[in-house]
Design a protein around this motif. Structure first.
Motif, PDB file in Angstrom:
ATOM      1  N   GLN A  92       0.844  -1.201   0.000  1.00 45.86           N
ATOM      2  CA  GLN A  92       0.000   0.000   0.000  1.00 45.86           C
ATOM      3  C   GLN A  92       0.876   1.247   0.000  1.00 45.86           C
ATOM      4  O   GLN A  92       0.645   2.188  -0.751  1.00 45.86           O
ATOM      5  N   LEU A  93       1.912   1.230   0.821  1.00 41.91           N
ATOM      6  CA  LEU A  93       2.845   2.345   0.914  1.00 41.91           C
ATOM      7  C   LEU A  93       3.634   2.517  -0.384  1.00 41.91           C
ATOM      8  O   LEU A  93       3.806   3.628  -0.891  1.00 41.91           O
ATOM      9  N   LEU A  94       4.096   1.400  -0.933  1.00 36.54           N
ATOM     10  CA  LEU A  94       4.862   1.445  -2.192  1.00 36.54           C
ATOM     11  C   LEU A  94       4.007   2.002  -3.327  1.00 36.54           C
ATOM     12  O   LEU A  94       4.465   2.829  -4.113  1.00 36.54           O
ATOM     13  N   ALA A  95       2.759   1.542  -3.410  1.00 40.83           N
ATOM     14  CA  ALA A  95       1.857   2.002  -4.465  1.00 40.83           C
ATOM     15  C   ALA A  95       1.638   3.506  -4.346  1.00 40.83           C
ATOM     16  O   ALA A  95       1.631   4.232  -5.337  1.00 40.83           O
ATOM     17  N   LYS A  96       1.461   3.964  -3.104  1.00 38.60           N
ATOM     18  CA  LYS A  96       1.234   5.396  -2.871  1.00 38.60           C
ATOM     19  C   LYS A  96       2.481   6.192  -3.262  1.00 38.60           C
ATOM     20  O   LYS A  96       2.389   7.224  -3.930  1.00 38.60           O
ATOM     21  N   GLN A  97       3.637   5.690  -2.861  1.00 40.49           N
ATOM     22  CA  GLN A  97       4.907   6.360  -3.184  1.00 40.49           C
ATOM     23  C   GLN A  97       5.097   6.444  -4.701  1.00 40.49           C
ATOM     24  O   GLN A  97       5.579   7.443  -5.226  1.00 40.49           O
ATOM     25  N   ALA A  98       4.705   5.387  -5.396  1.00 38.54           N
ATOM     26  CA  ALA A  98       4.866   5.345  -6.852  1.00 38.54           C
ATOM     27  C   ALA A  98       3.869   6.257  -7.561  1.00 38.54           C
ATOM     28  O   ALA A  98       4.102   6.698  -8.676  1.00 38.54           O
ATOM     29  N   GLY A  99       2.725   6.521  -6.918  1.00 37.84           N
ATOM     30  CA  GLY A  99       1.679   7.313  -7.547  1.00 37.84           C
ATOM     31  C   GLY A  99       0.654   6.449  -8.267  1.00 37.84           C
ATOM     32  O   GLY A  99      -0.093   6.930  -9.120  1.00 37.84           O
ATOM     33  N   ALA A 100       0.608   5.156  -7.931  1.00 33.10           N
ATOM     34  CA  ALA A 100      -0.336   4.242  -8.578  1.00 33.10           C
ATOM     35  C   ALA A 100      -1.752   4.477  -8.067  1.00 33.10           C
ATOM     36  O   ALA A 100      -1.945   4.905  -6.933  1.00 33.10           O
ATOM     37  N   GLU A 101      -2.741   4.185  -8.914  1.00 32.89           N
ATOM     38  CA  GLU A 101      -4.142   4.375  -8.552  1.00 32.89           C
ATOM     39  C   GLU A 101      -4.672   3.256  -7.652  1.00 32.89           C
ATOM     40  O   GLU A 101      -5.641   3.437  -6.936  1.00 32.89           O
ATOM     41  N   ALA A 102      -4.061   2.072  -7.760  1.00 27.76           N
ATOM     42  CA  ALA A 102      -4.539   0.926  -6.987  1.00 27.76           C
ATOM     43  C   ALA A 102      -3.393  -0.059  -6.824  1.00 27.76           C
ATOM     44  O   ALA A 102      -2.324   0.115  -7.400  1.00 27.76           O
ATOM     45  N   TYR A 103      -3.638  -1.088  -6.042  1.00 25.13           N
ATOM     46  CA  TYR A 103      -2.611  -2.108  -5.853  1.00 25.13           C
ATOM     47  C   TYR A 103      -3.250  -3.470  -5.621  1.00 25.13           C
ATOM     48  O   TYR A 103      -4.407  -3.575  -5.225  1.00 25.13           O
ATOM     49  N   ILE A 104      -2.481  -4.502  -5.913  1.00 24.78           N
ATOM     50  CA  ILE A 104      -2.888  -5.883  -5.675  1.00 24.78           C
ATOM     51  C   ILE A 104      -1.699  -6.563  -5.009  1.00 24.78           C
ATOM     52  O   ILE A 104      -0.585  -6.485  -5.520  1.00 24.78           O
TER      53      ILE A 104
END
Length: 123
Positions: A92-104
């Motif tokens: 969740q943190l990595l996705a947010k840091q990357a700027g992704a809209e969602a994560y799995i």
């Protein structure tokens, strides 16, 4: 055979994940493009202009965070939703840091993947 021309790019260096995801998504009518590295990511994505991108965290050479940030800093490509996927516990943190809209989180359920893709497309 239904033609809806939805395009997806999967960036992952795990051949098993690529083949399973490709099979499932093609069955749903997606045009699937896969890359095992994220080198020249802007060129790759610009040529295809997908509806959505699945991005692995540990993708050669720069990694998913840098690759996603590069896409999000491009005016032409920043509106393409990126779904981050990783076996990392702090996804969740990595996705947010990357700027992704969602994560799995990996390992993932294929229905979760479908739901997440539908979610970013209707957002």
């Amino acid at each position: 055979m239904k033609v809806n021309n939805k395009k997806i790019i999967i960036f992952d260096d795990d051949e098993d994940i690529l083949s399973v995801c490709t099979y499932v998504l093609e069955e749903q009518g997606w045009e699937v493009h896969v890359f095992t590295d994220c080198n020249q990511i802007i060129d790759k994505v610009s040529k295809i202009m997908p509806d959505v991108i699945l991005m692995d965290n540990w993708i050669p050479d720069t990694g998913g965070i840098v690759a996603t940030q590069a896409l999000k800093s491009s005016d032409e490509l920043k509106s393409i939703p990126v779904i981050y996927f990783s076996a990392n516990s702090d996804i969740q943190l990595l996705a947010k840091q990357a700027g992704a809209e969602a994560y799995i989180a990996k390992p993932f359920d294929l229905e979760d993947m479908e739901r997440t893709i539908d979610g970013v497309l209707t957002a």
